[in-house]
Design a protein around this motif. Structure first.
Motif, PDB file in Angstrom:
ATOM      1  N   ARG A  69      23.108 -20.865 -33.518  1.00 28.83           N
ATOM      2  CA  ARG A  69      23.231 -21.925 -32.500  1.00 28.83           C
ATOM      3  C   ARG A  69      23.880 -21.496 -31.795  1.00 28.83           C
TER       4      ARG A  69
ATOM      5  N   ASN B 266      21.247 -27.534 -25.337  1.00 30.54           N
ATOM      6  CA  ASN B 266      21.184 -29.608 -25.632  1.00 30.54           C
ATOM      7  C   ASN B 266      20.261 -30.622 -24.848  1.00 30.54           C
TER       8      ASN B 266
ATOM      9  N   SER C 253      20.473 -29.938 -29.614  1.00 26.58           N
ATOM     10  CA  SER C 253      19.107 -29.630 -29.199  1.00 26.58           C
ATOM     11  C   SER C 253      18.277 -28.388 -27.739  1.00 26.58           C
ATOM     12  N   ASP C 254      18.930 -26.430 -28.479  1.00 23.92           N
ATOM     13  CA  ASP C 254      18.846 -26.144 -27.287  1.00 23.92           C
ATOM     14  C   ASP C 254      17.429 -25.702 -26.962  1.00 23.92           C
ATOM     15  N   ARG C 255      16.957 -24.907 -25.867  1.00 23.33           N
ATOM     16  CA  ARG C 255      15.382 -25.255 -26.094  1.00 23.33           C
ATOM     17  C   ARG C 255      15.420 -23.733 -24.617  1.00 23.33           C
TER      18      ARG C 255
ATOM     19  N   ASP D 114      12.318 -24.325 -29.531  1.00 24.02           N
ATOM     20  CA  ASP D 114      13.776 -24.077 -29.942  1.00 24.02           C
ATOM     21  C   ASP D 114      13.896 -22.398 -30.487  1.00 24.02           C
TER      22      ASP D 114
ATOM     23  N   TYR E  71      17.416 -31.651 -25.426  1.00 24.94           N
ATOM     24  CA  TYR E  71      17.403 -33.390 -25.287  1.00 24.94           C
ATOM     25  C   TYR E  71      17.700 -34.191 -25.580  1.00 24.94           C
TER      26      TYR E  71
ATOM     27  N   ASP F 244      20.917 -35.364 -28.554  1.00 26.64           N
ATOM     28  CA  ASP F 244      21.050 -35.678 -30.178  1.00 26.64           C
ATOM     29  C   ASP F 244      20.104 -35.846 -30.690  1.00 26.64           C
ATOM     30  N   MET F 245      18.967 -35.351 -31.342  1.00 21.02           N
ATOM     31  CA  MET F 245      18.115 -35.846 -32.372  1.00 21.02           C
ATOM     32  C   MET F 245      18.192 -36.265 -33.244  1.00 21.02           C
TER      33      MET F 245
ATOM     34  N   ASN G 247      15.807 -32.197 -37.383  1.00 17.73           N
ATOM     35  CA  ASN G 247      17.315 -31.825 -36.251  1.00 17.73           C
ATOM     36  C   ASN G 247      18.296 -32.474 -35.824  1.00 17.73           C
TER      37      ASN G 247
END
Length: 177
Positions: free
Chosen positions: A145, A50, A65-67, A26, A52, A54-55, A60
């Motif tokens: 974010r 995003n 879920s930005d990575r 993250d 993944y 919605d977590m 979270n």
């Protein structure tokens, strides 16, 4: 513990002929960024919005879920140097003195301020503890974010990379050439 696990993982992979490991993290979690970029010498080479979906877990929920994709070139000089020197990182002041520009700073209320920059090296502030911010002020967490996504995502996805974290907790982002 995280560093010890990664040291073992690196040795295991090198013994078996692997020269690179990649994983996600993250972009807002500063302690993970410090481990991945400073202590291990990895590079953030891709930004996914995003990733993944919605977590719904307690950490979270309510946030995207930005990575980053972190690339860890196991036998590189960069990784060797990072692992030998420990957790030293440049200061914001040192980098600004040699031409880096601040792309995201922190306002008086702890929220992000996005700045228009075009320098090849950009500094992107992060919240000290995004998990605590999410728990106390989801709107501010979401603004972090959006600011980090806007400042880092397009640069990294156009061939740039995140190469370090300053001592104060800013990403050091190099634009692609």
């Amino acid at each position: 513990l995280g560093t010890a696990l990664k040291v073992h993982q690196r040795a295991w992979a090198l013994e078996r002929g692997y020269d690179r490991i990649e994983w996600t993290f993250d972009p807002l979690v500063r302690r993970n960024a410090r481990l991945n970029l400073v202590k291990l010498g990895g590079l953030a080479v891709r930004y996914y919005e995003n990733f993944y979906g919605d977590m719904l877990d307690g950490i979270n929920v309510g946030d995207a879920s930005d990575r980053f994709i972190l690339r860890w070139d196991l036998a590189s000089e960069r990784v060797e140097t990072a692992m030998d020197r420990g957790s030293s990182a440049p200061s914001r002041e040192e980098l600004v003195a040699v031409g880096a520009e601040v792309a995201v700073s922190v306002d008086a209320d702890g929220g992000p301020v996005l700045h228009d920059v075009d320098a090849p090296v950009r500094l992107v502030a992060l919240p000290e503890d995004i998990v605590a911010v999410r728990g106390s002020d989801l709107a501010t967490a979401k603004s972090w974010r959006q600011a980090v996504r806007a400042a880092v995502g397009p640069v990294v996805n156009a061939g740039g990379r995140v190469v370090s974290l300053t001592a104060e907790g800013d990403y050091v982002v190099e634009a692609g050439s």
